[in-house]
Scaffold this motif. Sequence first.
Motif, PDB file in Angstrom:
ATOM      1  N   VAL A 123      49.126  34.334  48.844  1.00 23.56           N
ATOM      2  CA  VAL A 123      49.573  34.083  47.463  1.00 23.56           C
ATOM      3  C   VAL A 123      48.531  33.246  46.713  1.00 23.56           C
ATOM      4  O   VAL A 123      48.142  33.569  45.586  1.00 23.56           O
ATOM      5  N   MET A 124      48.041  32.187  47.357  1.00 27.59           N
ATOM      6  CA  MET A 124      46.989  31.405  46.709  1.00 27.59           C
ATOM      7  C   MET A 124      45.696  32.216  46.655  1.00 27.59           C
ATOM      8  O   MET A 124      44.930  32.120  45.685  1.00 27.59           O
ATOM      9  N   GLY A 125      45.465  33.019  47.696  1.00 26.31           N
ATOM     10  CA  GLY A 125      44.267  33.865  47.694  1.00 26.31           C
ATOM     11  C   GLY A 125      44.219  34.781  46.488  1.00 26.31           C
ATOM     12  O   GLY A 125      43.160  35.028  45.903  1.00 26.31           O
ATOM     13  N   ASN A 126      45.381  35.266  46.113  1.00 29.68           N
ATOM     14  CA  ASN A 126      45.469  36.107  44.924  1.00 29.68           C
ATOM     15  C   ASN A 126      45.402  35.263  43.657  1.00 29.68           C
ATOM     16  O   ASN A 126      44.657  35.568  42.712  1.00 29.68           O
ATOM     17  N   MET A 127      46.139  34.154  43.671  1.00 31.64           N
ATOM     18  CA  MET A 127      46.205  33.274  42.490  1.00 31.64           C
ATOM     19  C   MET A 127      44.815  32.812  42.062  1.00 31.64           C
ATOM     20  O   MET A 127      44.465  32.858  40.887  1.00 31.64           O
ATOM     21  N   LEU A 128      44.027  32.341  43.020  1.00 32.18           N
ATOM     22  CA  LEU A 128      42.705  31.815  42.671  1.00 32.18           C
ATOM     23  C   LEU A 128      41.587  32.743  43.180  1.00 32.18           C
ATOM     24  O   LEU A 128      40.463  32.306  43.428  1.00 32.18           O
ATOM     25  N   SER A 129      41.921  33.974  43.362  1.00 33.98           N
ATOM     26  CA  SER A 129      40.963  35.089  43.464  1.00 33.98           C
ATOM     27  C   SER A 129      39.926  34.953  44.571  1.00 33.98           C
ATOM     28  O   SER A 129      38.819  35.421  44.437  1.00 33.98           O
ATOM     29  N   TYR A 130      40.288  34.316  45.701  1.00 30.62           N
ATOM     30  CA  TYR A 130      39.327  34.303  46.808  1.00 30.62           C
ATOM     31  C   TYR A 130      39.688  35.306  47.898  1.00 30.62           C
ATOM     32  O   TYR A 130      38.987  35.392  48.902  1.00 30.62           O
ATOM     33  N   LEU A 131      40.777  36.052  47.726  1.00 30.73           N
ATOM     34  CA  LEU A 131      41.005  37.192  48.603  1.00 30.73           C
ATOM     35  C   LEU A 131      39.796  38.116  48.483  1.00 30.73           C
ATOM     36  O   LEU A 131      39.392  38.462  47.383  1.00 30.73           O
ATOM     37  N   TRP A 132      39.232  38.510  49.608  1.00 34.99           N
ATOM     38  CA  TRP A 132      38.102  39.434  49.614  1.00 34.99           C
ATOM     39  C   TRP A 132      36.848  38.828  48.997  1.00 34.99           C
ATOM     40  O   TRP A 132      35.931  39.551  48.618  1.00 34.99           O
ATOM     41  N   ASN A 133      36.794  37.523  48.925  1.00 37.95           N
ATOM     42  CA  ASN A 133      35.620  36.860  48.364  1.00 37.95           C
ATOM     43  C   ASN A 133      34.426  37.055  49.298  1.00 37.95           C
ATOM     44  O   ASN A 133      34.535  36.858  50.498  1.00 37.95           O
ATOM     45  N   GLN A 134      33.279  37.438  48.718  1.00 38.82           N
ATOM     46  CA  GLN A 134      32.112  37.755  49.539  1.00 38.82           C
ATOM     47  C   GLN A 134      30.875  37.034  49.024  1.00 38.82           C
ATOM     48  O   GLN A 134      30.851  36.555  47.901  1.00 38.82           O
ATOM     49  N   ASP A 135      29.889  36.991  49.875  1.00 38.81           N
ATOM     50  CA  ASP A 135      28.635  36.328  49.526  1.00 38.81           C
ATOM     51  C   ASP A 135      27.478  37.260  49.874  1.00 38.81           C
ATOM     52  O   ASP A 135      26.568  36.894  50.581  1.00 38.81           O
ATOM     53  N   ASN A 136      27.569  38.479  49.411  1.00 38.63           N
ATOM     54  CA  ASN A 136      26.510  39.450  49.716  1.00 38.63           C
ATOM     55  C   ASN A 136      26.591  40.586  48.704  1.00 38.63           C
ATOM     56  O   ASN A 136      27.228  40.446  47.667  1.00 38.63           O
ATOM     57  N   ASN A 137      25.961  41.678  49.016  1.00 37.87           N
ATOM     58  CA  ASN A 137      26.026  42.866  48.151  1.00 37.87           C
ATOM     59  C   ASN A 137      25.590  42.571  46.724  1.00 37.87           C
ATOM     60  O   ASN A 137      26.088  43.151  45.779  1.00 37.87           O
ATOM     61  N   GLY A 138      24.731  41.622  46.550  1.00 37.74           N
ATOM     62  CA  GLY A 138      24.261  41.338  45.204  1.00 37.74           C
ATOM     63  C   GLY A 138      25.255  40.549  44.382  1.00 37.74           C
ATOM     64  O   GLY A 138      24.973  40.143  43.268  1.00 37.74           O
ATOM     65  N   ALA A 139      26.431  40.326  44.934  1.00 39.02           N
ATOM     66  CA  ALA A 139      27.416  39.521  44.223  1.00 39.02           C
ATOM     67  C   ALA A 139      27.328  38.081  44.730  1.00 39.02           C
ATOM     68  O   ALA A 139      26.830  37.825  45.818  1.00 39.02           O
ATOM     69  N   VAL A 140      27.799  37.170  43.919  1.00 37.89           N
ATOM     70  CA  VAL A 140      27.844  35.766  44.330  1.00 37.89           C
ATOM     71  C   VAL A 140      29.299  35.416  44.634  1.00 37.89           C
ATOM     72  O   VAL A 140      30.202  36.069  44.136  1.00 37.89           O
ATOM     73  N   PRO A 141      29.557  34.396  45.445  1.00 31.57           N
ATOM     74  CA  PRO A 141      30.960  34.082  45.759  1.00 31.57           C
ATOM     75  C   PRO A 141      31.727  33.639  44.519  1.00 31.57           C
ATOM     76  O   PRO A 141      31.181  32.973  43.640  1.00 31.57           O
ATOM     77  N   ASP A 142      32.971  33.999  44.492  1.00 35.71           N
ATOM     78  CA  ASP A 142      33.896  33.564  43.454  1.00 35.71           C
ATOM     79  C   ASP A 142      34.093  32.043  43.585  1.00 35.71           C
ATOM     80  O   ASP A 142      34.377  31.547  44.669  1.00 35.71           O
ATOM     81  N   GLN A 143      33.931  31.324  42.481  1.00 34.56           N
ATOM     82  CA  GLN A 143      33.988  29.851  42.541  1.00 34.56           C
ATOM     83  C   GLN A 143      35.365  29.282  42.214  1.00 34.56           C
ATOM     84  O   GLN A 143      35.556  28.070  42.188  1.00 34.56           O
ATOM     85  N   ASN A 144      36.294  30.154  41.944  1.00 42.25           N
ATOM     86  CA  ASN A 144      37.584  29.709  41.413  1.00 42.25           C
ATOM     87  C   ASN A 144      38.272  28.695  42.332  1.00 42.25           C
ATOM     88  O   ASN A 144      38.633  27.590  41.926  1.00 42.25           O
ATOM     89  N   TYR A 145      38.444  29.073  43.596  1.00 41.57           N
ATOM     90  CA  TYR A 145      39.178  28.189  44.508  1.00 41.57           C
ATOM     91  C   TYR A 145      38.390  26.917  44.798  1.00 41.57           C
ATOM     92  O   TYR A 145      38.952  25.823  44.869  1.00 41.57           O
ATOM     93  N   ALA A 146      37.075  27.071  44.980  1.00 45.07           N
ATOM     94  CA  ALA A 146      36.237  25.900  45.286  1.00 45.07           C
ATOM     95  C   ALA A 146      36.408  24.831  44.201  1.00 45.07           C
ATOM     96  O   ALA A 146      36.521  23.639  44.483  1.00 45.07           O
ATOM     97  N   ARG A 147      36.447  25.274  42.959  1.00 46.65           N
ATOM     98  CA  ARG A 147      36.582  24.309  41.868  1.00 46.65           C
ATOM     99  C   ARG A 147      37.969  23.695  41.829  1.00 46.65           C
ATOM    100  O   ARG A 147      38.133  22.479  41.781  1.00 46.65           O
ATOM    101  N   GLU A 148      38.992  24.549  41.876  1.00 46.86           N
ATOM    102  CA  GLU A 148      40.342  24.018  41.643  1.00 46.86           C
ATOM    103  C   GLU A 148      40.889  23.255  42.843  1.00 46.86           C
ATOM    104  O   GLU A 148      41.705  22.350  42.678  1.00 46.86           O
ATOM    105  N   ILE A 149      40.458  23.617  44.066  1.00 46.90           N
ATOM    106  CA  ILE A 149      40.962  22.837  45.212  1.00 46.90           C
ATOM    107  C   ILE A 149      40.457  21.401  45.105  1.00 46.90           C
ATOM    108  O   ILE A 149      41.146  20.462  45.501  1.00 46.90           O
TER     109      ILE A 149
END
Lengths: 471, 648
Positions: B244-270
């Motif tokens: 539920v939190m994974g969905n809320m703050l969008s770190y479900l399926w969060n990745q650090d590869n494929n040319g994408a950068v990790p989603d910072q949402n949870y890191a900031r709000e936690i």
Amino acid sequence: MHMLNSAQLSRRNFLGGAALLGGFSPLALQMAATAANAQAGDYRALVCLYLDGGLDHFHTLIPYDQTNYSAIVAQRSGIKMPARSALTPLSLRTSQGGRQAAFHPLLGQARQLYEQGKLAVIYGHGTLDEPVTRSAIEANSIKQPSAVGSHNDSNAAIHTFGLEGARYGWGGLAMDSLQSSNSDNVFASIGVGALNNPFSDGVAVQMTKADTWGRAVNIEGLDGALFGSSVASAELNAILKRADMTNALDKDYLGVNQRVMSSYKRLGDAFAATQSLAPIPTDTTLPNYPVAWRDNDVVAAVRTVLRCIASRTTLNVNRQVFFINMRNFDTHGNMAADLENNNFLRLDAALGYFYKSLAAMGLENNVTLFTTSEFGRSLKSNGDGTDHGWGGVSMVLGGAVKGGDIYGNLVDVNPSGPSFVAKNGPPISIPTISNQQYCATLASWLGVSNSLLPTIFPNLNRFSPTKLGFL
Amino acid sequence: MPTGHSNLTINIVGPLIALIYLLLRAHAEKSGIANNGGSRVIFVSNPPNKLRVAVLCLSVGLSACGGGGGGDAGTQTSTQGASIGGQPPSPPPPASPSPPASPSPTADKPATRVEAARFLNQATFGATGADIDRVMALGYSAWIDEQFAMARGRTHRDWYLEDGSKSNGPEYFDPNSDRESAAWFTRVTREPDQLRLRMAWALSQIFVTNTGGGENKPIWMDLTADNAFGTYRNMLQKVTFSPVMGNMLSYLWNQDNNGAVPDQNYAREIMQLFSIGLWQLNQDGTFKLDSAGKRIPTYSQADVVGLSSVFTGLALSSGGDRQGTCGFEKRVSQVDPDFNACELSVWPWTSTKAKSFLGVSIPALDVSKLPANSEAVIEAQGRKNIGIALDTLANHTNTPPFIARNLIQRFTTSNPSPAYVGRVADKFVDNGNGVRGDFKAVLKQILLDPEARNSSQQDKAVYGKLREPLLAQVQYNRVLRASDGKGNVWAGSGGCKIYHGVISEFERPFAAPSVFNYYRPGFSPASGEAAKRNLVVPEMQITDTVAVMDWATYVKQTLDRGGTGCSGGARRQNTFDYSELLPFADNPALLADEVLLRFAAGSDTQVLRGSLIRAIESVSGTTSSARINRIKIAVMLTLLSPEYRVQR
């Protein structure tokens, strides 16, 4: 600490001297001037539509020239971008060095209003205390403002020019300086929808809430007998009018109740007189029905604003500010789908409905709607969304707007270039326009005097020009 | 144009106040008087002007002389200066006078039923007659221990899946039927494990989720209740690994590869909201200041980016669902492992790069040196990294005062003294047995602290908290024993102007507008008495003119209809049971006392009592309807009064 220039020093002395003498001449003079300018029929209002969460500027105003379109697609892996063939580039009155941009295809009404000259795009503005460059940030000679990145602080920054917790917003302060334009100021600042914002509050002018669905009644139990007893009703009135409470919370809770008691009648009259004004379409064959229409609380809130504007005589106002909060722009995940299935449909419907209804009321030149957002979003995809950025995009809509143009510079989508900084993380857009310039332009149109602008927008004089010319 | 008295006042006083504010702000800006976290620094030497600002602040008592409270925990001890745009606003000064050095010990037995009820209104969703008897018999401490030991009530998930569906039929699965709200309303209104539920409600306002309808709300209701008497560190663990939190703050399926950068949402709000906050704090919740008198940030953007790489590789064990659901509706057969665990797994695509945050460095895992099929090693490292991150946050010196102040605000008072915050933070650091973050010890300190229990330790001018709309609604229904006759309490019903029966659109259970909750802990109104005194009143953020209008309408309509908000299908009608108050319905003074005891214990009710008695006496007769009307009058007048709305 920045250096004060001589003009600022003399201004300080002027204001300070007036205060020391106990006279209030600067503002009194200002108000007299405003009153002299105020003539019947010159009603003006600003409507702030806050896109809460951080609007993704690159998904809203998409780079269109082939070079930059390809570049943005490359940065946005995992995010579905509209095909270039589905985009219509905006006409430009000002050269952008060959760069072009197009609204997302679902912002079709916004594009039409732009081409009709009724909507202007402000591009590349953000929270800035002073002008910055990439090299200055990288060399640590200028710091990013501390609000950048934090929702609450950036929200406060564009609406109050302080950090979170700042109590007074520029909408309320603007109305503080324009109080003499109105017979009274109970309805000088109106908020619609569930989320209040300090934008609406001045020191003297307090926000009054208008229910999204047009309900305005007295505190139940005060009118007529209460459960068969008029004594009970009278006692309830006495309870809510007590003046001898000493606890601050008691006093303020009573204050809100008393504000209902003193304002509901006029607001109720206003709503009663406008029940058939600008009906929200119920044609289920309309595109994007019901998301854009039946279930769109932004359209409902905009309609409440229109009903208040139509009732300006009842509400005793000649100058007014409104605030509406539109949620869910914090598109960290599932961005393209969220914007396309929901937010862009709702926003575009609200913009089109608002202008069309205003024009039907003959007030399109008297009311200006503008969008705000706490920041734009990061350049690169995080997989299926984007993170908090810095510079962003806004729209300004109304007959008084010098529309059909982009104010600010379209940029090359190059994370290594001068338009981005990546000092502490992935690249974000560096603003070239301060939010203070953007908002001062709006406040000035509402009637705030030039001399008071730097007081409401504290760092305005560090930027040039102080007004952007779209109004 | 009407120009009544009030208009005149506005037109004269308003501009004066506005002018003074604008002058002060302009003056302060231009002369460089900056409020740097509270200690005023004069950049340009100009004694006359400096003096003038100080004099104006004192003589006008102007709210502009102090800044707003902000959203952060923290109070400050220095005097206030002029608030200036561009600088952090001045947070409120300590609202209450500091208690004496050695607060007198709290008597464990309430001296009166009023004292017992006042305690219960802090610790539960509303004092009933039986609750009051229990606290009188046991004393505070033993009552709390009894609550700690009480069996966990049924889960919301069970209610949602079984009871609800059985008793309500197909309608129960109508997405518009507010079934999740009904599960919560039923629990908090009727069930005995009240302290656990009240703590769960408080925790849900720190660890906020609002994701959609369906099953996410009952999952969060259960998670917060399950961990209400646990430890802070375990709460962080459960929250972080919840889909539920994974969905809320969008770190479900969060990745650090494929040319994408990790989603910072949870890191900031936690960091900002769930643990350490924005600014460094002393143990008593006051801000640490640097040598220039400025607040000191707890983290930088670089920390956000570093931490974002830790929260990668998280998804359900079945992998596919990106919506944070555990399949309540689809998998009622309960055969799917995700259904019961409802917990995220770490996948081998978690980031193996080097990370650093908050002074902690985690070296890269060199995948090229691992043998084939080493997914389990990578997963274990990813899980370990998350553990390091959560340990770092739980052990940070900011976390005890930050969480302590937030929790105090949810139970007892909006403006606790630094000493009160410090005593609760101390219990967070060590429960007496060397355990950090023990919620039981923290709760006990919050409720038994001298500032919570002894009126001599409270500043009557500022003590207390505004009841939020939902707490007010639940207490009202709890005291009047609302029920649908089958043991359920419905939030209300659709088709009603009062939004879904919840008394305002501002606060529906587990549906805050964002991770920033319904209101912010540092919210301070722009005007009024609290603003003048620089107090924070978080709940005032959603207590505006429409909210109080809605509340009065809700109370009147439900009393008119005997418990239900408005018509919405027979299955969802609540009925009030006035049996607690009926025995007193023929004696105006007794009836007034019993109503005030339950709702307004702790307030000075002398004046209100007079009003109630006169209003009650105005309805004569001993018929059932006369008795009920007297009760309704007493309840309505009380529920709209500030003596009720401000919990003390």
